[in-house]
Design a protein around this motif. Sequence first.
Motif, PDB file in Angstrom:
ATOM      1  N   GLY A  99       0.822  -1.213   0.000  1.00 20.44           N
ATOM      2  CA  GLY A  99       0.000   0.000   0.000  1.00 20.44           C
ATOM      3  C   GLY A  99       0.853   1.259   0.000  1.00 20.44           C
ATOM      4  N   GLN A 100       0.295   2.358  -0.514  1.00 22.47           N
ATOM      5  CA  GLN A 100       1.113   3.571  -0.657  1.00 22.47           C
ATOM      6  C   GLN A 100       1.444   4.230   0.681  1.00 22.47           C
ATOM      7  OE1 GLN A 100      -0.551   6.982  -2.658  1.00 22.47           O
ATOM      8  NE2 GLN A 100      -2.646   6.245  -2.422  1.00 22.47           N
ATOM      9  N   TYR A 101       0.659   3.955   1.718  1.00 19.89           N
ATOM     10  CA  TYR A 101       0.980   4.513   3.034  1.00 19.89           C
ATOM     11  C   TYR A 101       1.480   3.444   3.998  1.00 19.89           C
ATOM     12  CZ  TYR A 101      -1.125   8.727   1.276  1.00 19.89           C
ATOM     13  OH  TYR A 101      -1.394   9.836   0.521  1.00 19.89           O
ATOM     14  N   ASP A 102       1.732   2.259   3.491  1.00 16.89           N
ATOM     15  CA  ASP A 102       2.347   1.214   4.303  1.00 16.89           C
ATOM     16  C   ASP A 102       3.695   1.746   4.794  1.00 16.89           C
ATOM     17  OD1 ASP A 102       3.880  -1.208   5.007  1.00 16.89           O
ATOM     18  OD2 ASP A 102       2.258  -2.300   4.037  1.00 16.89           O
ATOM     19  N   PRO A 103       4.010   1.567   6.084  1.00 15.66           N
ATOM     20  CA  PRO A 103       5.296   2.086   6.575  1.00 15.66           C
ATOM     21  C   PRO A 103       6.486   1.535   5.788  1.00 15.66           C
ATOM     22  CG  PRO A 103       4.105   0.857   8.304  1.00 15.66           C
ATOM     23  CD  PRO A 103       3.184   0.994   7.150  1.00 15.66           C
ATOM     24  N   VAL A 104       6.358   0.336   5.249  1.00 16.28           N
ATOM     25  CA  VAL A 104       7.455  -0.205   4.436  1.00 16.28           C
ATOM     26  C   VAL A 104       7.602   0.609   3.150  1.00 16.28           C
ATOM     27  CG1 VAL A 104       8.313  -2.232   3.204  1.00 16.28           C
ATOM     28  CG2 VAL A 104       7.152  -2.515   5.402  1.00 16.28           C
ATOM     29  N   MET A 105       6.463   0.980   2.572  1.00 13.82           N
ATOM     30  CA  MET A 105       6.488   1.766   1.326  1.00 13.82           C
ATOM     31  C   MET A 105       7.030   3.168   1.573  1.00 13.82           C
ATOM     32  SD  MET A 105       5.866   1.890  -1.920  1.00 13.82           S
ATOM     33  CE  MET A 105       5.657   3.166  -3.176  1.00 13.82           C
ATOM     34  N   THR A 106       6.549   3.840   2.605  1.00 17.46           N
ATOM     35  CA  THR A 106       7.061   5.186   2.863  1.00 17.46           C
ATOM     36  C   THR A 106       8.541   5.104   3.265  1.00 17.46           C
ATOM     37  OG1 THR A 106       6.098   5.089   5.076  1.00 17.46           O
ATOM     38  CG2 THR A 106       4.820   6.205   3.394  1.00 17.46           C
ATOM     39  N   GLY A 107       8.913   4.000   3.884  1.00 21.41           N
ATOM     40  CA  GLY A 107      10.333   3.769   4.172  1.00 21.41           C
ATOM     41  C   GLY A 107      11.145   3.679   2.881  1.00 21.41           C
ATOM     42  N   TYR A 108      10.637   2.939   1.912  1.00 19.49           N
ATOM     43  CA  TYR A 108      11.332   2.849   0.617  1.00 19.49           C
ATOM     44  C   TYR A 108      11.413   4.235  -0.039  1.00 19.49           C
ATOM     45  CZ  TYR A 108      11.276  -2.329   0.440  1.00 19.49           C
ATOM     46  OH  TYR A 108      11.486  -3.667   0.666  1.00 19.49           O
ATOM     47  N   MET A 109      10.334   5.003   0.068  1.00 20.48           N
ATOM     48  CA  MET A 109      10.353   6.354  -0.530  1.00 20.48           C
ATOM     49  C   MET A 109      11.451   7.195   0.121  1.00 20.48           C
ATOM     50  SD  MET A 109       6.214   7.052  -0.974  1.00 20.48           S
ATOM     51  CE  MET A 109       6.309   8.617  -1.876  1.00 20.48           C
ATOM     52  N   ASN A 110      11.533   7.126   1.439  1.00 21.67           N
ATOM     53  CA  ASN A 110      12.580   7.885   2.135  1.00 21.67           C
ATOM     54  C   ASN A 110      13.971   7.411   1.713  1.00 21.67           C
ATOM     55  OD1 ASN A 110      10.672   9.401   3.456  1.00 21.67           O
ATOM     56  ND2 ASN A 110      10.665   8.112   5.295  1.00 21.67           N
ATOM     57  N   GLU A 111      14.127   6.111   1.546  1.00 20.01           N
ATOM     58  CA  GLU A 111      15.424   5.588   1.113  1.00 20.01           C
ATOM     59  C   GLU A 111      15.785   6.079  -0.288  1.00 20.01           C
ATOM     60  OE1 GLU A 111      15.731   1.395   3.639  1.00 20.01           O
ATOM     61  OE2 GLU A 111      15.463   1.335   1.480  1.00 20.01           O
ATOM     62  N   VAL A 112      14.773   6.133  -1.156  1.00 20.71           N
ATOM     63  CA  VAL A 112      15.018   6.644  -2.513  1.00 20.71           C
ATOM     64  C   VAL A 112      15.544   8.075  -2.443  1.00 20.71           C
ATOM     65  CG1 VAL A 112      13.805   7.436  -4.610  1.00 20.71           C
ATOM     66  CG2 VAL A 112      13.485   5.102  -3.778  1.00 20.71           C
ATOM     67  N   MET A 113      14.993   8.867  -1.536  1.00 27.75           N
ATOM     68  CA  MET A 113      15.470  10.251  -1.391  1.00 27.75           C
ATOM     69  C   MET A 113      16.950  10.276  -0.986  1.00 27.75           C
ATOM     70  SD  MET A 113      12.074  11.936   0.442  1.00 27.75           S
ATOM     71  CE  MET A 113      12.143  13.652  -0.081  1.00 27.75           C
ATOM     72  N   VAL A 114      17.307   9.413  -0.038  1.00 25.34           N
ATOM     73  CA  VAL A 114      18.698   9.360   0.425  1.00 25.34           C
ATOM     74  C   VAL A 114      19.618   8.899  -0.714  1.00 25.34           C
ATOM     75  CG1 VAL A 114      20.301   8.255   2.037  1.00 25.34           C
ATOM     76  CG2 VAL A 114      18.002   8.905   2.808  1.00 25.34           C
ATOM     77  N   LEU A 115      19.217   7.840  -1.389  1.00 29.79           N
ATOM     78  CA  LEU A 115      20.054   7.271  -2.453  1.00 29.79           C
ATOM     79  C   LEU A 115      20.284   8.279  -3.580  1.00 29.79           C
ATOM     80  CD1 LEU A 115      18.394   3.728  -2.592  1.00 29.79           C
ATOM     81  CD2 LEU A 115      20.768   4.184  -1.928  1.00 29.79           C
ATOM     82  N   TYR A 116      19.234   8.980  -3.965  1.00 35.29           N
ATOM     83  CA  TYR A 116      19.392   9.926  -5.076  1.00 35.29           C
ATOM     84  C   TYR A 116      20.131  11.193  -4.665  1.00 35.29           C
ATOM     85  CZ  TYR A 116      17.469   6.901  -8.519  1.00 35.29           C
ATOM     86  OH  TYR A 116      17.321   5.833  -9.386  1.00 35.29           O
ATOM     87  N   ARG A 117      20.100  11.525  -3.377  1.00 32.78           N
ATOM     88  CA  ARG A 117      20.984  12.617  -2.936  1.00 32.78           C
ATOM     89  C   ARG A 117      22.438  12.253  -3.224  1.00 32.78           C
ATOM     90  NH1 ARG A 117      17.776  12.701   2.141  1.00 32.78           N
ATOM     91  NH2 ARG A 117      16.025  14.048   1.593  1.00 32.78           N
ATOM     92  N   GLU A 118      22.780  10.987  -2.982  1.00 31.43           N
ATOM     93  CA  GLU A 118      24.147  10.540  -3.279  1.00 31.43           C
ATOM     94  C   GLU A 118      24.433  10.637  -4.778  1.00 31.43           C
ATOM     95  OE1 GLU A 118      26.606   9.490  -1.043  1.00 31.43           O
ATOM     96  OE2 GLU A 118      25.174  10.369   0.366  1.00 31.43           O
TER      97      GLU A 118
END
Lengths: 413, 413
Positions: free
Chosen positions: A39-58
Motif C-alpha cells: 500500500g502507498q501509506y504502508d510504513p514499508v512503502m514510505t520507508g522505501y520512498m525515504n530511502e530513494v530520497m537518500v540514495l538519489y541525494r548521493e
Amino acid sequence: MFDIQHFTQINPPHRLLMGPGPINADPRVLRAMASQLIGQYDPVMTGYMNEVMVLYRELFRTQNRWTMLVDGTSRSGIEAILLSAIRPGDKVLVPVFGRFGHLLCEIARRCRAEVHTIEVPWGEVFTPDQIEDAIKTVKPRLLLTVQGDTSTTMLQPLAELGEICRRHGVLFYTDATASFGGNALETDRWGIDAVSAGLQKCLGGPSGSSPITLSDEMVEVIRRRKCVEEGIRTAAHQDGDDEMIYSNYFDLGMVMDYWGPERLNHHTEATSMLFAARECARIILEEGLDAGIARHELHGRALVAGIQGMGLETFGNLQHKMNNVLGVVIPSVVHGEEVRKMLLEDFHIEIGTSFGPLQGKIWRIGTMGYNARKDCVLQTLTALEAVLNRLGFKTTQGAAMQSAWDVYAQESR
Amino acid sequence: MFDIQHFTQINPPHRLLMGPGPINADPRVLRAMASQLIGQYDPVMTGYMNEVMVLYRELFRTQNRWTMLVDGTSRSGIEAILLSAIRPGDKVLVPVFGRFGHLLCEIARRCRAEVHTIEVPWGEVFTPDQIEDAIKTVKPRLLLTVQGDTSTTMLQPLAELGEICRRHGVLFYTDATASFGGNALETDRWGIDAVSAGLQKCLGGPSGSSPITLSDEMVEVIRRRKCVEEGIRTAAHQDGDDEMIYSNYFDLGMVMDYWGPERLNHHTEATSMLFAARECARIILEEGLDAGIARHELHGRALVAGIQGMGLETFGNLQHKMNNVLGVVIPSVVHGEEVRKMLLEDFHIEIGTSFGPLQGKIWRIGTMGYNARKDCVLQTLTALEAVLNRLGFKTTQGAAMQSAWDVYAQESR
C-alpha cells in the motif's frame, strides 16, 4: 474479429541495445520490479520512498532535501520543474546545442515563458563566457540547460555556470536525462538549482520514472505558488502569494507534500517504478558513483578507438563528447538504415539513428549503464564491421578490434 | 554517514491489500514487467504498442482509433485529457459526489477553465435530469464526470448522459480510474468522448500507466490545437488554428503521433509499464470482460453480506455502490486507525481510511482485480471480526462468515 488467443504472453527477443537509450535494463532492476506491491501509506512503502530520497541525494551529489521521483518518463521531470518554476511571462535563456535544447524551449514556451536562445553548431558546446554574455543581455529569471544532448553526443560543461547564475540572480536548471550516472554531475558544488534525469540511460533501468532534485532557493520559488487541492484542503492549509502552477500533476509543491512528512495524497506512487529507481541507485552506489563514471569513460574511449580503427569518422568535438554515446559519420558508400536493419535482424544489436540536421548523416552508438561493458563494445564493433564489409565498405579486417583491445590493455596495466 | 550496505534489496512483506487500491498485482503482471527491454522503435515494441491499442479498445468497449496509454499514474491520464481538451476560459460542468469530483475541478481550474459544479451529499449520485438541468443553465463546453468515486464508494450512472451531451453539444469525459474493469463501462454505446483509467484498481496492475480512449470528435478538438515540437519539425508539419495546449508531456496530439504510423518521437515509452498494461488486459479478456465484472459484483455482494452479518453499518446508497469497494461505518466503540493498524500488523491485511468529511467515520474495503476472490473476502472478514472483538466491539461470532458464505452458496447453485 477480436480473439484474445492471438495475444500471447510478453516475450521480447533478446536485443543488445547499443543506441542512445533506452538500453538493456540490469536484470537486478527487472527482478526488483517483479516484487509484489504494498500500500502507498504502508510504513514499508514510505520507508522505501525515504530511502530513494537518500540514495538519489548521493547520485545527484547534493544535500537537497527535496530529491525525489516524478512519475513519468524523463520528460515528465523536465516539465514538472519548468511548469513549477516558470510563471507566464518569465524570461528564460536556453543555450541550444542539439535537439533537447529545442525541447526545453518548446516546454518553456508551453509554460508561456518569454524564451531566448543562443546557439552553436551541432557538435559543439558553449563556453561559460558565451553563456554569461547572453545572461547579461537577456537578464533571464532562469537558465535552462541540457547537460548531455544525445542528438549531438555533446556534454555541456556546467561547473562554472552556477557561479555565473548566482552572480546575476538567475535560477539554474539542467536536464541530465542522458548524462546522469555516466558523467560527472555535482549539483551542490556546481550550484545547480534543479536537475532532472531518467532511468533508461546510464542508470540501467526502464523509462517511466524521473529522479529530480531541487535547491532550497528553487523550493522557495515553488512554495510561493502553493495551492492545496480542493478535495483534501483543511483550514490549516494556506496558499502562496505567487501565481498558481498551471498543472496539478506537475505541481512540485504537491509532490513534495506527498513525499514529505505530511504525506498529503496526490498521485498514487508508481510502486514498481519506484522499486526500479531504488535498485538502479543501489547498483551504482555499490560500484561507487565515480567508479561507474570511470567505467563509462573507459568503454566510451574503447568504442572511439574501435570506430576510428575501422576507418570511420566520429562526429563532433571529441573533447566534449559524453562518455556514454558516440556519433559515427555514416560512410557515403552505405545506406545508414540498411546497416541498422542488418545489425538488428542478423545480430540483434540496435544502434541509433539521428534527428534533424544529422538525420541520415550519423549513427549514434551508446555504451551505458548495464551495457557499459567490454563484451558489449567488442560485439558491437565486430558486428558493425562485418555488416559494413558485407555492404561494400572496406576495412582492414580486425583493426577496429585491436584498437579497442589496446585501450583495455592499457587500462589494466 | 552514508553507507550503501544499509540499503538491502527490495523485499516487501506479504500484504493482502483490501483497500480502495492499489491492490496486489496479479503475479502474471509482475512477471511481464520483469521482461527485458527492447528499443522503442523496434518492430516488436511498436507491435506491442499496436496490440495494446487493440486490447484496450476491447476493455473500453469502443472502436476509437485513439486508445492508448499515458505514461504516468491515473491522474496523468485525467490531466492529459483535460489539458488537451480545455482551452483557457472554456466552461466546464463537474457533478461532484466525492473527492475525485473535486480533483476534476482542481485540474480544470489549473487549465484555466471556468468551473461550474453541482453537488449531492456524499453517499449519493446524480440523476440524469439533475445533470441535464445544470447543462441547460451552465451551457458548458465539457461535462467532466467521475464514474466511480472511491472516496464515497459510489458509482455514477453514465448510460444516459452521452445522449444528453450530444443534444446540447457538450463533450463528455469520464474518469474511470477506480471503476474500470470491475463495473460496466460502454464507451461507444454510452456516447462518451474521452475516458481515462489506471492499472492499480480492478485491472490488477501497478500504478504508473493510464489507459485512455478518445472519440473522433475529441480527437478533432485536440487536432485543432496541434503544435509540432521545434526539434523535430519539418516543412511538412502544420500547426492547428486553435490555441496551443499548455503542456508538452500531456499534449495528446503529440502522444497520438507517437502511437500512430508516423511514430514521431515524443517521450520514450515506459516499456515495463506497457508490458504491465498489456498483461492486465490479457488477463481480463481471457476471463471475459463481462465475466470479470460479474466476479467483482459477486465478491462485492459477499463482502456487504459479511459486513452486515457482523452487525456493522455500510455507508451510502447501496443501490449505487461500485462493485469493487464498500464503505463501512466505524463503530463508535473502536478507533478506526487502531483497527487498521492491528489488521496490518497482525494479519498483514490493509483496508482503507477515508478523506474529507468521511475521515475517521468510515473504512473503505476493496475487493478488486486480483483480489476479487473468495479467499480474500473471507480472510478479511474473519480478521476484521477478530480485531473488532479484541477491541471491544461485540459480534455474534461467525455470523459474518456465514452470511458471506450464503452469498457464495446461492451463486454456485
